[in-house]
Design an enzyme around this catalytic site. Structure first.
Site, PDB file in Angstrom:
ATOM      1  N   GLY A 178       4.796  -1.157  -4.792  1.00  0.00           N
ATOM      2  CA  GLY A 178       4.471   0.246  -4.993  1.00  0.00           C
ATOM      3  C   GLY A 178       5.666   1.087  -5.397  1.00  0.00           C
ATOM      4  O   GLY A 178       6.819   0.632  -5.367  1.00  0.00           O
ATOM      5  N   SER A 179       5.379   2.337  -5.727  1.00  0.00           N
ATOM      6  CA  SER A 179       6.409   3.215  -6.287  1.00  0.00           C
ATOM      7  C   SER A 179       7.477   3.602  -5.273  1.00  0.00           C
ATOM      8  O   SER A 179       8.651   3.791  -5.627  1.00  0.00           O
ATOM      9  CB  SER A 179       5.753   4.481  -6.862  1.00  0.00           C
ATOM     10  OG  SER A 179       5.004   5.159  -5.861  1.00  0.00           O
ATOM     11  N   THR A 180       7.130   3.730  -3.999  1.00  0.00           N
ATOM     12  CA  THR A 180       8.124   4.111  -2.995  1.00  0.00           C
ATOM     13  C   THR A 180       9.111   2.989  -2.735  1.00  0.00           C
ATOM     14  O   THR A 180      10.296   3.232  -2.454  1.00  0.00           O
ATOM     15  CB  THR A 180       7.426   4.516  -1.687  1.00  0.00           C
ATOM     16  OG1 THR A 180       6.427   5.493  -1.965  1.00  0.00           O
ATOM     17  CG2 THR A 180       8.422   5.096  -0.698  1.00  0.00           C
ATOM     18  N   GLY A 216      -3.361  -1.415  -0.711  1.00  0.00           N
ATOM     19  CA  GLY A 216      -4.053  -2.196  -1.722  1.00  0.00           C
ATOM     20  C   GLY A 216      -4.382  -1.431  -2.980  1.00  0.00           C
ATOM     21  O   GLY A 216      -5.029  -1.969  -3.879  1.00  0.00           O
ATOM     22  N   GLY A 217      -3.911  -0.176  -3.084  1.00  0.00           N
ATOM     23  CA  GLY A 217      -4.144   0.579  -4.311  1.00  0.00           C
ATOM     24  C   GLY A 217      -3.540  -0.093  -5.527  1.00  0.00           C
ATOM     25  O   GLY A 217      -4.018   0.063  -6.644  1.00  0.00           O
ATOM     26  N   GLU A 222       0.854  -8.462   0.817  1.00  0.00           N
ATOM     27  CA  GLU A 222       1.518  -7.435   1.611  1.00  0.00           C
ATOM     28  C   GLU A 222       1.256  -7.651   3.102  1.00  0.00           C
ATOM     29  O   GLU A 222       2.160  -7.504   3.933  1.00  0.00           O
ATOM     30  CB  GLU A 222       1.032  -6.053   1.184  1.00  0.00           C
ATOM     31  CG  GLU A 222       1.562  -5.613  -0.167  1.00  0.00           C
ATOM     32  CD  GLU A 222       1.014  -4.280  -0.616  1.00  0.00           C
ATOM     33  OE1 GLU A 222       1.615  -3.659  -1.518  1.00  0.00           O
ATOM     34  OE2 GLU A 222      -0.018  -3.836  -0.075  1.00  0.00           O
TER      35      GLU A 222
END
Length: 279
Positions: free
Chosen positions: A40-42, A112-113, A120
């Site tokens: 993810g982006s973070t 899960g996006g 994960e």
């Protein structure tokens, strides 16, 4: 407060970076040797913060990705890449860092996006401590409050129609197979060769709401607790894994925890809010 779309986007990125750097500072100890890296982006900023510690700290560490994105981040940062399948029997990761799509007051998560939920969960549950890193938009009193896309569910493709039927019987509101458009025709295929179903439910109840006696949380009238819904979803034949991270955290059990021991949120005012199980 940001007023334009560009300012809002910049604010969100700044908040992610602040949360990531603080989480790494607090939870990546120099003596650690095995670290899980989520997706993810973070997590981009988590890896950035780790890399800035320099080889004197990181050269003795191995980093375990949850998917192809985190694998690429680890390699691009010149960190030592390792795989969870190679983790010796009886061993655990020292810590794992990952993001979330939504976090409730009890630190239950929807993940899960980005379609990486199964790996994960394996990495998070393999760690002594799982630390969640997110921005202020991901913090909600109950799961399903802000995240309206539904609970991601990884399913065997041949079972998808039956799983959709069962989800509707459980009260899901228009569950659907996640499509790959515009980049890909047909369903999104995960790293594990599975499909993703997104299943929206009414906001999920917390234990204290059940204890008050006003709700049962067993699906009556479409009302579920996190734990009860998760238990029902994972038992549907054809479901490989679900995007609810729930149950115990690493302070409560010695291994297999899905919930974080702490969640870091970069806030809109430039501060970092830390939520722990006791806070």
């Amino acid at each position: 407060m940001a007023t334009t779309a560009e300012e809002q986007a910049k604010l969100v990125e700044t908040s992610k970076r602040l949360a990531a750097y603080q989480a790494v500072k607090d939870h990546l100890l120099p003596e650690y040797t095995r670290i899980g890296i989520g997706s993810g982006s973070t997590v981009v900023y988590v890896v950035e913060a780790i890399a800035e510690l320099g080889p004197a700290v990181t050269s003795k560490m191995a980093f375990y990705p949850t998917g192809s994105q985190s694998e690429e981040l680890i390699e691009a940062a010149a960190l030592n890449l390792q795989y969870i399948s190679k983790l010796p029997a009886g061993q655990q990761l020292d810590v794992a860092f990952d993001g979330a799509d939504e976090v409730d007051d009890d630190l239950n998560l929807i993940k899960g996006g980005g379609a990486c939920l199964w790996q994960e969960k394996i990495v998070a549950a393999s760690a002594k401590q799982f630390v969640c890193v997110a921005d202020f938009r991901k913090l909600s009193p109950r799961l399903g409050t802000a995240w309206k896309k539904g609970i991601p569910i990884e399913v065997l493709p041949m079972a998808a129609p039956r799983v959709l039927d069962e989800l509707q019987r459980m009260g899901a509101q228009n569950p659907r197979i996640r499509l790959g458009l515009p980049g890909k025709a047909g369903a999104i295929v995960t790293d594990n060769g599975m499909w993703i179903i997104d299943a929206p439910f009414a906001p999920l109840l917390l234990p204290r709401e059940i204890e008050s006696g006003t709700q049962t949380g067993n699906g009556s009238n479409g009302a579920w607790t996190v734990d009860a819904l998760a238990d029902g979803l994972i038992k549907i034949p054809g479901v490989a894994e679900i995007g609810l991270f729930y149950g115990k955290n690493g302070l409560e059990v010695a291994s297999g925890a899905q919930k974080p021991v702490a969640a870091y949120f970069g806030m809109a005012d430039g501060t970092v809010e830390v939520r722990t199980p006791s806070s």
